[in-house]
Enzyme design. Structure first.
Site, short mmCIF file in Angstrom:
data_model
loop_
_atom_site.label_atom_id
_atom_site.label_comp_id
_atom_site.label_asym_id
_atom_site.label_seq_id
_atom_site.Cartn_x
_atom_site.Cartn_y
_atom_site.Cartn_z
N GLY A 58 0.84 -1.20 0.00
CA GLY A 58 0.00 0.00 0.00
C GLY A 58 0.87 1.24 0.00
O GLY A 58 2.05 1.16 0.34
N CYS A 85 5.16 -6.22 1.74
CA CYS A 85 5.53 -4.80 1.73
C CYS A 85 4.83 -4.05 2.87
O CYS A 85 5.11 -4.30 4.03
CB CYS A 85 5.24 -4.20 0.35
SG CYS A 85 6.06 -2.64 0.09
N TYR A 86 3.87 -3.18 2.58
CA TYR A 86 3.13 -2.51 3.67
C TYR A 86 2.52 -3.56 4.59
O TYR A 86 2.46 -3.38 5.80
CB TYR A 86 2.02 -1.64 3.06
CG TYR A 86 1.26 -0.80 4.07
CD1 TYR A 86 1.69 0.47 4.41
CD2 TYR A 86 0.10 -1.29 4.68
CE1 TYR A 86 0.99 1.24 5.32
CE2 TYR A 86 -0.60 -0.53 5.60
CZ TYR A 86 -0.15 0.73 5.91
OH TYR A 86 -0.85 1.49 6.83
N HIS A 173 7.92 -7.88 -3.48
CA HIS A 173 6.64 -8.29 -4.07
C HIS A 173 6.78 -9.64 -4.78
O HIS A 173 7.25 -9.70 -5.91
CB HIS A 173 6.15 -7.22 -5.06
CG HIS A 173 5.71 -5.98 -4.37
ND1 HIS A 173 4.43 -5.80 -3.91
CD2 HIS A 173 6.41 -4.88 -4.01
CE1 HIS A 173 4.34 -4.63 -3.31
NE2 HIS A 173 5.53 -4.04 -3.35
N GLU A 175 4.43 -11.30 -6.02
CA GLU A 175 3.33 -11.48 -6.97
C GLU A 175 3.63 -10.98 -8.37
O GLU A 175 2.78 -11.06 -9.25
CB GLU A 175 2.07 -10.78 -6.42
CG GLU A 175 2.08 -9.25 -6.37
CD GLU A 175 2.74 -8.67 -5.13
OE1 GLU A 175 3.62 -9.34 -4.55
OE2 GLU A 175 2.41 -7.52 -4.76
N SER A 227 -22.30 -7.32 -26.89
CA SER A 227 -21.50 -6.40 -27.70
C SER A 227 -20.72 -7.15 -28.77
O SER A 227 -20.15 -6.55 -29.66
CB SER A 227 -20.52 -5.64 -26.81
OG SER A 227 -19.48 -6.52 -26.43
N GLY A 228 -20.67 -8.48 -28.64
CA GLY A 228 -19.91 -9.26 -29.62
C GLY A 228 -18.50 -9.54 -29.15
O GLY A 228 -17.79 -10.34 -29.75
N GLY A 229 -18.08 -8.90 -28.08
CA GLY A 229 -16.76 -9.20 -27.51
C GLY A 229 -16.85 -10.51 -26.73
O GLY A 229 -17.94 -11.02 -26.48
N ILE A 230 -15.71 -11.01 -26.34
CA ILE A 230 -15.67 -12.30 -25.64
C ILE A 230 -16.44 -12.25 -24.31
O ILE A 230 -17.15 -13.18 -23.97
CB ILE A 230 -14.21 -12.77 -25.45
CG1 ILE A 230 -14.12 -14.10 -24.71
CG2 ILE A 230 -13.35 -11.75 -24.75
CD1 ILE A 230 -14.43 -15.27 -25.54
N ASP A 231 -16.34 -11.13 -23.59
CA ASP A 231 -16.96 -11.08 -22.26
C ASP A 231 -18.48 -11.18 -22.35
O ASP A 231 -19.10 -12.00 -21.66
CB ASP A 231 -16.61 -9.77 -21.53
CG ASP A 231 -15.13 -9.53 -21.46
OD1 ASP A 231 -14.38 -10.51 -21.67
OD2 ASP A 231 -14.71 -8.39 -21.21
N SER A 232 -19.06 -10.36 -23.22
CA SER A 232 -20.53 -10.40 -23.26
C SER A 232 -21.01 -11.68 -23.94
O SER A 232 -22.08 -12.18 -23.61
CB SER A 232 -21.10 -9.15 -23.92
OG SER A 232 -20.73 -9.08 -25.26
N THR A 233 -20.21 -12.22 -24.86
CA THR A 233 -20.65 -13.46 -25.51
C THR A 233 -20.63 -14.63 -24.53
O THR A 233 -21.56 -15.44 -24.49
CB THR A 233 -19.76 -13.76 -26.73
OG1 THR A 233 -19.74 -12.60 -27.56
CG2 THR A 233 -20.28 -14.92 -27.53
N LYS A 372 -9.50 -11.89 -17.51
CA LYS A 372 -9.76 -12.09 -18.94
C LYS A 372 -9.35 -13.48 -19.44
O LYS A 372 -10.09 -14.14 -20.18
CB LYS A 372 -9.01 -11.03 -19.73
CG LYS A 372 -9.42 -10.92 -21.17
CD LYS A 372 -10.61 -10.02 -21.25
CE LYS A 372 -11.12 -9.83 -22.63
NZ LYS A 372 -12.17 -8.81 -22.65
P1 XMP Z 1 -6.99 0.10 -19.94
O1 XMP Z 1 -7.20 1.19 -20.94
O2 XMP Z 1 -7.67 0.38 -18.62
O3 XMP Z 1 -7.71 -1.16 -20.54
O4 XMP Z 1 -5.54 -0.27 -19.76
C1 XMP Z 1 -7.55 -2.46 -20.07
C2 XMP Z 1 -8.41 -3.36 -20.93
O5 XMP Z 1 -9.80 -3.06 -20.70
C3 XMP Z 1 -10.42 -2.64 -21.90
N1 XMP Z 1 -11.32 -1.56 -21.53
C4 XMP Z 1 -12.65 -1.72 -21.35
N2 XMP Z 1 -13.44 -2.80 -21.48
N3 XMP Z 1 -15.32 -1.50 -20.86
C5 XMP Z 1 -14.78 -2.67 -21.27
O6 XMP Z 1 -15.53 -3.65 -21.43
C6 XMP Z 1 -14.58 -0.37 -20.69
O7 XMP Z 1 -15.07 0.68 -20.33
C7 XMP Z 1 -13.17 -0.50 -20.95
N4 XMP Z 1 -12.15 0.40 -20.89
C8 XMP Z 1 -11.02 -0.29 -21.25
C9 XMP Z 1 -9.31 -2.21 -22.82
O8 XMP Z 1 -9.67 -2.31 -24.20
C10 XMP Z 1 -8.19 -3.16 -22.42
O9 XMP Z 1 -8.32 -4.41 -23.04
#
Ligand code: XMP
Length: 516
Positions: A58, A85-86, A173, A175, A227-233, A372
């Protein structure tokens, strides 16, 4: 929602940017861990029945007024404790040791050697092992019952232990990858000292969450923001599997998509047999974003507009009480400072921080505990193809956070075309699969150029290409001069309004992956 069926290794967050790395390292060993703010009441910590406690680093000094502290009774629970660390300094501070400003501060990699009398826990370290240090204070005097377990060339007490009580501390650290033997050390601690057997797998996670979605939603309906990205799919697949026809996927076309994105998505989802409703909402998004350049404002407007459009659409489909979102663990921690803990807020992620507090839906976030790469593993477990699973992530706020400054249809058109060139060139290359993300960013400056003997004063496009495991940290992937030259040539020749292309060479940290 934490998994209450498994006793976790609890990580108490004292505000370090590295706290999530601790959780990752532990989960990689298939051991379940959770991060909680160090400020949580002692009883809440006890109620989680932890198998072990890890105290994070911290930014504070233990002797400063208002610095986060530790209830010493947590060291008497009869479970092993490791302070990092802290975390080590706070153990010393509350048990009668003395923490002072270090005579020699250490930042970066230093060489650590275990003491001859150290217990076998320290066997992971050979003499002069590299460890990452980042501290301005140190332990001047050990608390009673503790021994020195190791030192560096400049820090005499770089590690300590009270083996009888199973309380340990490291100034470095373990980690992070810079501490080469760090993972081995953590494994020794969890397996040999804490005697924790692997208790967490992706398959188990899947089964538990399908069950949990059914229990939460009961006979109601749930809508998913696809949204078609992996997370929402993956979220959609999980909810579809849990609820069948009571699941509805809605795709909001916010006008901030990349070129060709919607077509690809529709084709892919059709092969997965997921029914999808597409809602055209470009106008409302662009109207609300008009003239807005502040990144946080953009994120908040987009989050709110999303919910507004969803509420409207959901109402059209009868009463739907639940909304599923592909929020991940890093989004949660970066946005809300580990559930109210002291970690610093970096960005309001679209999925979490940007949402208004009063919503007509109850949220279902089945990926909320995952990183992820774990989502990708879950996607494969659910039958997604590698082609789909290995897509590059695309942020919720879309191109809005890749257009610095205000968003107009003209600027969207420029970034779309430039981004299509970047993607096309990289997707033809053999190293595509090494990359986490590659994209174009439109900068809010113009520069002078000369084209066909005439002076131009036009936009600048930046190319970003990074490698990463989980998006929490990232390294620049240096594209070859030939490839960069080819991209620059194609962008300037084919994208009207651009006369200069630059390459972003900033890792995360200190930069972030997205520019806003
Ligand atoms: P940053 O810019 O924070 O991004 O280093 C890390 C990862 O997150 C994605 N990213 C988002 N994904 N909603 C999302 O679902 C968001 O608002 C958002 N902002 C950043 C970014 O593309 C990268 O993979």
């Amino acid at each position: 929602m934490p998994d209450l069926t498994i006793s976790p290794v609890l990580i108490l967050d004292f505000g370090s940017q590295l706290t999530q790395n601790i959780a990752r390292r532990i989960r990689e060993m298939e051991i379940y861990s959770e991060i909680l703010p160090a400020t949580l009441p002692t009883q809440d910590i006890r109620d989680r029945n932890p198998l072990a406690l890890i105290l994070s680093g911290g930014p504070s000094s233990v002797y400063e007024k208002g610095a986060p502290t530790l209830d010493p009774s947590l060291l008497e629970m009869g479970i092993p404790v490791l302070g990092i660390c802290y975390g080590m300094q706070i153990i010393a501070h509350v048990t009668g040791g003395n923490v002072e400003r270090a005579k020699v501060r250490e930042y970066g990699v230093h060489l650590f050697s275990p003491s001859p009398k150290a217990t076998t826990l320290w066997d992971a370290f050979r003499p002069a092992s590299p460890v990452l240090m980042s501290h301005g204070d140190w332990i001047q005097d050990l608390p009673k019952g503790f021994n020195v377990s190791g030192s560096t060339e400049t820090t005499p007490i770089a590690a300590m232990e009270d083996p009888a009580k199973k309380i340990y501390g490291v100034q470095f650290h373990p980690e992070v990858t810079q501490t080469a033997a760090g993972v081995d050390f953590l494994r020794h601690f969890l397996r040999d000292v804490c005697r924790i057997a692997p208790n967490w797998t992706i398959r188990g996670y899947l089964d538990r969450h399908i069950e949990e979605i059914r229990e939460t939603v009961k006979k109601d309906h749930l809508v998913c923001a696809l949204s078609g990205g992996i997370d929402s799919t993956v979220t959609a697949l999980l909810c579809h599997r849990a609820l069948g026809e009571r699941f509805h996927a809605i795709f909001v076309d916010n006008g901030l998509l990349r070129q060709g994105e919607l077509d690809t998505l529709q084709t892919d989802l059709a092969t997965l047999n997921i029914p999808l409703d597409v809602v055209e909402a470009e106008n409302i998004f662009l109207t609300r974003l008009k003239g807005v350049s502040d990144p946080e404002k953009k994120r908040k407007i987009i989050g709110k507009t999303f919910i507004d459009v969803f509420s409207r659409e959901a109402r059209k489909r009868g009463t739907i009480r639940y909304l599923a979102q592909g929020t991940l663990y890093p989004d949660v921690i970066e946005s809300v400072s580990s559930f109210g803990g002291p970690s610093t807020v970096i960005k309001s992620h679209h999925n979490v921080g940007g949402l208004p507090s009063r919503m007509p839906f109850k949220l279902v976030e089945p990926l909320r505990e995952l990183f992820k790469d774990e989502v990708r593993r879950l996607g494969r477990e659910l039958g997604l193809s590698d082609r789909f699973v290995n897509r590059q992530p695309f942020p919720g706020p879309g191109l809005a956070i890749r257009i610095l400054g205000s968003i107009t249809p003209e600027r969207l058109s420029i970034i779309r075309k430039a981004d299509a060139v970047v993607r096309d060139e990289i997707e033809k290359s053999p190293f595509k699969s090494d990359l986490w993300q590659y994209f174009a960013v439109l900068l809010p400056v113009k520069s002078v150029g000369v084209m066909g003997d005439a002076r131009t004063y036009e936009n600048v496009v930046a190319i970003r290409s990074v490698r990463s495991v989980d998006g929490m940290t990232a390294d620049v992937h240096y594209l070859s001069p030939e490839l960069l030259g080819q991209m620059s040539h194609r962008i300037i020749a084919s994208v009207e309004g651009v006369n200069r292309v630059v390459f972003d060479i900033s890792p995360k940290p200190p930069a972030t992956i997205e520019w806003e």
